[in-house]
Design an enzyme around this catalytic site. Structure first.
Site, PDB file in Angstrom:
ATOM      1  N   LYS A 207      60.605  -2.242-101.172  1.00  0.00           N
ATOM      2  CA  LYS A 207      61.067  -3.135-100.097  1.00  0.00           C
ATOM      3  C   LYS A 207      60.018  -4.476-100.455  1.00  0.00           C
ATOM      4  O   LYS A 207      58.935  -4.331-101.164  1.00  0.00           O
ATOM      5  CB  LYS A 207      60.861  -2.513 -98.727  1.00  0.00           C
ATOM      6  CG  LYS A 207      59.348  -1.735 -98.532  1.00  0.00           C
ATOM      7  CD  LYS A 207      58.983  -1.213 -97.456  1.00  0.00           C
ATOM      8  CE  LYS A 207      57.678  -1.136 -97.138  1.00  0.00           C
ATOM      9  NZ  LYS A 207      57.401  -0.222 -95.931  1.00  0.00           N
TER      10      LYS A 207
ATOM     11  N   TYR B 124      42.715 -32.533-100.192  1.00  0.00           N
ATOM     12  CA  TYR B 124      42.884 -33.075 -98.781  1.00  0.00           C
ATOM     13  C   TYR B 124      41.686 -32.980 -98.104  1.00  0.00           C
ATOM     14  O   TYR B 124      40.946 -31.974 -98.158  1.00  0.00           O
ATOM     15  CB  TYR B 124      44.045 -32.270 -98.270  1.00  0.00           C
ATOM     16  CG  TYR B 124      45.584 -32.679 -98.822  1.00  0.00           C
ATOM     17  CD1 TYR B 124      46.113 -33.865 -98.410  1.00  0.00           C
ATOM     18  CD2 TYR B 124      46.280 -31.432 -99.397  1.00  0.00           C
ATOM     19  CE1 TYR B 124      47.242 -34.284 -99.045  1.00  0.00           C
ATOM     20  CE2 TYR B 124      47.583 -31.745 -99.895  1.00  0.00           C
ATOM     21  CZ  TYR B 124      47.977 -33.174 -99.791  1.00  0.00           C
ATOM     22  OH  TYR B 124      49.293 -33.414-100.131  1.00  0.00           O
TER      23      TYR B 124
END
Length: 371
Positions: free
Chosen positions: A38, A267
């Site tokens: 999964k 940034y």
């Protein structure tokens, strides 16, 4: 600069095989093994891992959602696939791709029986989930009369297995509760088998259950166990002999030699330059699962044998590392996790578990099985 197949997650076939053998060594010869794939095989790459473990002779695959099973079938995987969660919209794909749904309540059973009956099918394999104490999903003991009535009047479905899930098998402080879950499951699954008139497979142990209980309480191995996170080299017990299977790597795409007064990197000008600094930009960012909390020295990655810190904020598609004092050039490989640093070290930094970081890795990262 050749950046083919980078960034990439390298999966060691040798270590996958080793880990499967390690967990099998704790089991009875007759006990089967279901491997959970999964969440894209816990981020490792479901198709790549599935092809590999199919060659290793595992008995079953488990997935969370129908689209995960469909992906494996389209890739040519032939093993039986148990789907833990599904919805009305997925009925056609379940049957069309020969997937085996888990049943957690009467609504799901009635819904699926109706669809199978319309298709004129008989004995379609389903799996019954028992709630033995985790209280997430599954049939409780007080619902067995209704379940019996359903199967007394049903010719369309056949129960392939009965299963449950352990809530705290990884922690010794919950051992008494874990054993009470096993006793509850044993009782409920026995009652279900009795009114069915045949004996479906039963499975209870997850990775932690195999590690901590399979040899001490072999009776609860039943017919099959479910191997999840242990396959990928993560353990409950410190002395467990498992091997990490994955290394996340990328390449340096640019090198800068900076000596700018009041200079910054990235940034929001968070990466402060305090003097002559060499930075290397690498092609992985938060869109790939590199947590922004690793910004500004929050993590160290391996560059040419040296652990170097991040500098500046993690960007969407890239991040920067401080390579001052390290011989570095464009095209050099940077290891985000592997032998060094270990993924557990990064998850500890964030106060979380390795699973979370694994499953965040985006699908645009190439998964490559190393044989």
């Amino acid at each position: 600069m050749n950046v083919t197949n980078y960034p990439r997650l390298e999966i060691s076939e040798e270590n996958l095989r080793y880990n499967i053998s390690h967990f099998r060594s704790k089991l009875n010869d007759s006990t089967r093994m279901l491997v959970l794939l999964k969440a894209n095989a816990y981020g490792m790459g479901a198709v790549e891992v599935a092809h590999t473990i199919e060659r290793m002779g595992v008995d079953y695959i488990g997935v969370a959602f129908v689209n995960e099973g469909v992906e494996l079938r389209r890739a040519g995987i032939g093993l039986p696939i148990l789907v833990l969660n599904w919805s009305r919209e997925a009925l056609e794909d379940i049957v069309g791709y020969n997937l085996e749904p888990g049943m957690t309540d009467m609504f799901s059973l009635n819904l699926f029986r109706g669809y199978v009956a319309l298709r004129g099918l008989k004995d379609y394999p389903v799996h019954i989930k028992v709630d033995s104490g985790m209280h997430r999903v599954g049939f409780m003991e007080n619902e067995l009369d209704e379940l019996k009535e359903f199967f007394d009047n049903d010719q369309t479905l056949r129960v392939k297995s009965i299963y449950s899930h352990l809530a705290g098998a990884d922690e010794a402080c919950f051992d008494e509760f874990t054993l009470s879950q096993a006793e509850t499951f044993d009782r409920i699954s026995g009652k279900i088998s009795d009114f069915l008139g045949y004996r479906p497979m039963r499975h209870l142990y997850n990775t932690a259950g195999i590690e901590r209980f399979a040899q001490k309480y072999p009776q609860y191995q039943y017919d099959m166990v479910r191997l999840g996170i242990g396959l990928y080299g993560f353990r409950t017990l410190e002395d467990e002999d498992v091997r990490p299977v994955a290394s996340l790597k990328t390449k340096v795409v640019q090198v800068k030699h900076l000596d700018v007064a009041d200079g910054t990197v990235g940034y929001s000008r968070k990466g402060k330059i305090g003097g002559p600094t060499v930075t290397a930009t690498i092609s992985l960012g938060y869109a790939d699962g590199i947590d922004r909390r690793f910004s500004n020295g929050g993590a160290h990655f391996s560059l040419n044998g040296h652990l170097v810190p991040t500098i500046g904020n993690i960007c969407m598609d890239a991040c920067m590392i401080n390579a001052t004092g390290v011989d570095v050039k464009v095209g050099d490989v940077v290891t985000i996790f592997g032998d060094e640093p270990r993924l557990e070290e990064l998850s500890d930094t964030l106060g979380t578990i390795p699973y979370e970081l694994m499953t965040r890795m985006s699908r645009r990262i190439n998964r490559v099985v190393i044989r």
